[in-house]
Design an enzyme around this catalytic site. Structure first.
Site, mmCIF file in Angstrom:
data_model
loop_
_atom_site.group_PDB
_atom_site.id
_atom_site.type_symbol
_atom_site.label_atom_id
_atom_site.label_comp_id
_atom_site.label_asym_id
_atom_site.label_seq_id
_atom_site.Cartn_x
_atom_site.Cartn_y
_atom_site.Cartn_z
ATOM 1 N N LYS A 124 0.600 -1.634 -0.047
ATOM 2 C CA LYS A 124 -0.249 0.122 0.204
ATOM 3 C C LYS A 124 1.293 1.506 -0.037
ATOM 4 O O LYS A 124 0.282 2.122 -0.696
ATOM 5 C CB LYS A 124 -0.820 -0.122 1.294
ATOM 6 C CG LYS A 124 -2.134 -1.101 1.360
ATOM 7 C CD LYS A 124 -2.718 -1.576 -0.188
ATOM 8 C CE LYS A 124 -3.323 -2.733 0.177
ATOM 9 N NZ LYS A 124 -2.203 -3.737 0.106
ATOM 10 N N ILE A 149 -3.524 -9.492 -5.387
ATOM 11 C CA ILE A 149 -2.337 -8.950 -5.104
ATOM 12 C C ILE A 149 -1.572 -8.759 -7.184
ATOM 13 O O ILE A 149 -0.695 -7.914 -7.125
ATOM 14 C CB ILE A 149 -1.355 -10.165 -4.573
ATOM 15 C CG1 ILE A 149 -2.241 -10.945 -3.552
ATOM 16 C CG2 ILE A 149 0.453 -10.507 -5.292
ATOM 17 C CD1 ILE A 149 -0.928 -11.722 -2.866
ATOM 18 N N ALA A 187 -5.918 -10.702 6.189
ATOM 19 C CA ALA A 187 -5.638 -10.203 7.742
ATOM 20 C C ALA A 187 -6.327 -9.503 8.613
ATOM 21 O O ALA A 187 -6.093 -9.598 9.611
ATOM 22 C CB ALA A 187 -4.552 -8.733 7.367
ATOM 23 N N GLY A 233 -2.133 -17.644 -6.028
ATOM 24 C CA GLY A 233 -2.668 -17.605 -4.802
ATOM 25 C C GLY A 233 -1.960 -18.143 -3.768
ATOM 26 O O GLY A 233 -0.775 -17.537 -4.310
ATOM 27 N N ARG A 234 -2.391 -18.861 -2.591
ATOM 28 C CA ARG A 234 -1.590 -18.599 -0.862
ATOM 29 C C ARG A 234 -1.584 -20.563 -0.535
ATOM 30 O O ARG A 234 -2.980 -20.821 -0.347
ATOM 31 C CB ARG A 234 -1.603 -17.621 -0.090
ATOM 32 C CG ARG A 234 -1.221 -16.047 -0.484
ATOM 33 C CD ARG A 234 -1.077 -15.628 0.418
ATOM 34 N NE ARG A 234 0.174 -15.399 1.177
ATOM 35 C CZ ARG A 234 1.134 -14.793 1.373
ATOM 36 N NH1 ARG A 234 1.587 -14.445 -0.161
ATOM 37 N NH2 ARG A 234 2.053 -15.485 2.248
ATOM 38 N N HIS A 294 -22.286 16.911 2.820
ATOM 39 C CA HIS A 294 -22.627 17.272 1.562
ATOM 40 C C HIS A 294 -21.581 18.481 2.249
ATOM 41 O O HIS A 294 -21.566 19.640 2.656
ATOM 42 C CB HIS A 294 -24.048 17.826 1.655
ATOM 43 C CG HIS A 294 -23.475 18.273 -0.244
ATOM 44 N ND1 HIS A 294 -23.561 17.328 -1.129
ATOM 45 C CD2 HIS A 294 -23.043 20.174 -0.294
ATOM 46 C CE1 HIS A 294 -23.743 18.953 -1.996
ATOM 47 N NE2 HIS A 294 -23.159 19.987 -1.831
ATOM 48 N N SER A 334 1.685 -14.967 -9.085
ATOM 49 C CA SER A 334 0.703 -14.656 -8.186
ATOM 50 C C SER A 334 -0.959 -15.588 -8.081
ATOM 51 O O SER A 334 -1.531 -14.785 -8.879
ATOM 52 C CB SER A 334 0.530 -12.656 -7.608
ATOM 53 O OG SER A 334 -0.462 -12.250 -8.655
#
Length: 468
Positions: free
Chosen positions: A56, A188, A323, A274-275, A447, A272
């Site tokens: 990030k 990812i 996470a 998957g895990r 607003h 990337s």
């Protein structure tokens, strides 16, 4: 032998949160974690060290560069010759990681949590609890929480190394690749592809599935794909990888698409796809800890494994590999050990993709609700009709609300657009308490704000939207 009420194996988001909550509940608590960054122990697991946080940071840096180099003129800001200092950008990312991982270490100290650096291995159960090898030291714990997380799944044809990298390697390129290949169009792959595309790489994404983000609402995935393609990301779907070769100077990938064999050359390749659960060194087979056919630790509805006193949470138990899901499970498991009613509502866990535009959703898609036999009504509002989005010069995307036609209960909220990673929390809160579309639509929103699009979409369920 040191004895604890709770020993957590794994110091990622699920593990460290479980340890802190256990300590808050009055348990003597320890955590054993093997993660190392730059040759030093570093709490926080994949997320803080090489995943969520550094990615990030890089996404934000690259987005700022994109804005300055290509969009500032629209705001009357003229910048000539904007360029990147990649080493400085990587240094900023590392600084963010240092602060957060150091913060976890501080929280352990504050909550009197003993930290062991190394692998945790279940050895045997004795009277009074489990004997665990905590980084080479035998300790005893009345309760053990397994939170060992997951590892990147490697493509058999393309083992990691050299010019073939997974997420952590993709955050450490010392120069911008001229041509970057990405295998996998999931969260990812798209996020990392976006980073390097903004910094100047030509990015090609190869995906085995026939469509883009097929877990998302089709309207969202269609809009997101359109926006990413406009930015220059190249996507190929229904691809079958047949050969991958690291040539030393780059990577050669051969794949079939529409019965045609294609060979592409890249400077770097990100895989990337998957895990997989991480049970390395845990001693699962030695002590009889049950795993499912995919290698995930089997648990019941209270995070209990088949072994008395052993619990498991997070990526290692499967489900959404997020996470924040692991964190909430860590809290719930600690509270269950304390005899409390720990609970996670899996039906409203938010999903976020931090691209530009951002993508976020929670709850059921329109089709998933219909597949459950529900009659639904929907409301949708575009950011092109939102005043704050116009002021931001970013009117891409929309908000969509899915509600039960009979009860008006909100079943799902789906967004693609600016800052929707923050806006989804409002929808999650509403759904957590079983709120209706009318509840959301009649809640006063400031607003001008982007969140007015949520209000208008909710009003649109009852065909009462004002500004469209």
């Amino acid at each position: 032998m040191d004895t604890y009420d709770v020993l957590v194996i794994g110091g990622g988001p699920g593990g460290y949160v479980a340890a802190i909550r256990a300590a808050q509940l009055g348990f003597s608590t320890a955590c054993v974690d093997a993660f190392t960054r730059d040759g030093k122990p570093s709490l926080g697991g994949t997320c803080l060290n090489v995943g969520c946080i550094p990615s990030k940071a890089m996404l934000d840096s690259s987005e700022k560069f994109e804005m300055i180099a290509h969009e500032a003129a629209d705001h009357g800001i003229l910048v000539d010759g904007a360029k990147i200092d990649l080493s400085r950008m990587l240094g900023r990312k590392a600084g963010v990681v240092d602060k957060l991982t150091g913060g976890v270490a501080y929280l352990f100290k504050k909550n009197k949590i003993k930290s062991y650096h190394g692998y945790g291995k279940l050895l045997r159960r004795e009277e009074g609890g489990w004997v665990v090898d905590a980084a080479g030291t035998e300790v005893k714990a009345k309760n053990v929480i397994v939170a060992t997380g997951s590892n990147p799944r490697a493509l058999p044809l393309a083992p990691f190394g050299g010019n073939i990298v997974e997420n952590s390697g993709a955050l450490e390129f010392t120069e911008v690749p001229r041509k970057l290949g990405v295998i996998g169009a999931g969260v990812i792959g798209v996020e990392l592809g976006s980073v390097w595309r903004r910094l100047g790489a030509q990015v090609t994404v190869l995906e085995a599935l026939p469509g883009f983000l097929m877990a998302a609402d089709p309207a969202v995935s269609k809009e997101a794909l359109k926006q990413f393609q406009k930015q220059g990301l190249e996507f190929h779907f229904s691809v079958n990888i047949t050969a991958v070769e690291d040539t030393g100077s780059g990577v050669r990938v051969t794949y079939t698409e529409k019965d045609q064999s294609v060979t592409a050359e890249f400077d770097k390749l990100i895989v990337s796809i998957g895990r997989v659960p991480n049970t390395q060194g845990l001693g699962a087979q030695d002590v009889g800890l049950e795993l499912d056919e995919r290698g995930f630790v089997k648990i019941d509805d209270h995070y209990r494994t088949n072994l008395e006193g052993v619990y498991a949470i997070g990526d290692v138990v499967g489900g959404a590999m997020l996470a924040h899901k692991a964190e909430d499970e860590g809290v719930a498991a600690a509270e269950i050990i304390a005899g409390q009613a720990g609970h996670v509502n899996y039906g409203v866990i938010p999903w976020v993709i931090y691209t530009s535009p951002e993508i976020a959703w929670a709850g059921l898609t329109e089709q998933a609700a219909k597949d459950q036999g529900l009659n639904v009504r929907t409301g949708q509002f575009p950011f092109s009709a939102n005043g704050r989005a116009m002021g931001h010069n970013d009117t891409r995307g929309f908000v969509k609300v899915v509600a039960d036609a009979a009860t008006d209960k909100v079943l799902g909220v789906h967004m693609v657009g600016p800052n929707v990673s923050e806006m989804i929390a409002e929808a999650v809160t509403l759904m957590e308490f079983g709120g209706s579309a009318e509840d959301l639509g009649r809640t006063v929103h400031a607003h001008p704000t982007l969140s007015e699009a949520v209000k208008e979409a909710a009003m649109g369920v009852g065909k009462q939207a004002i500004h469209i």
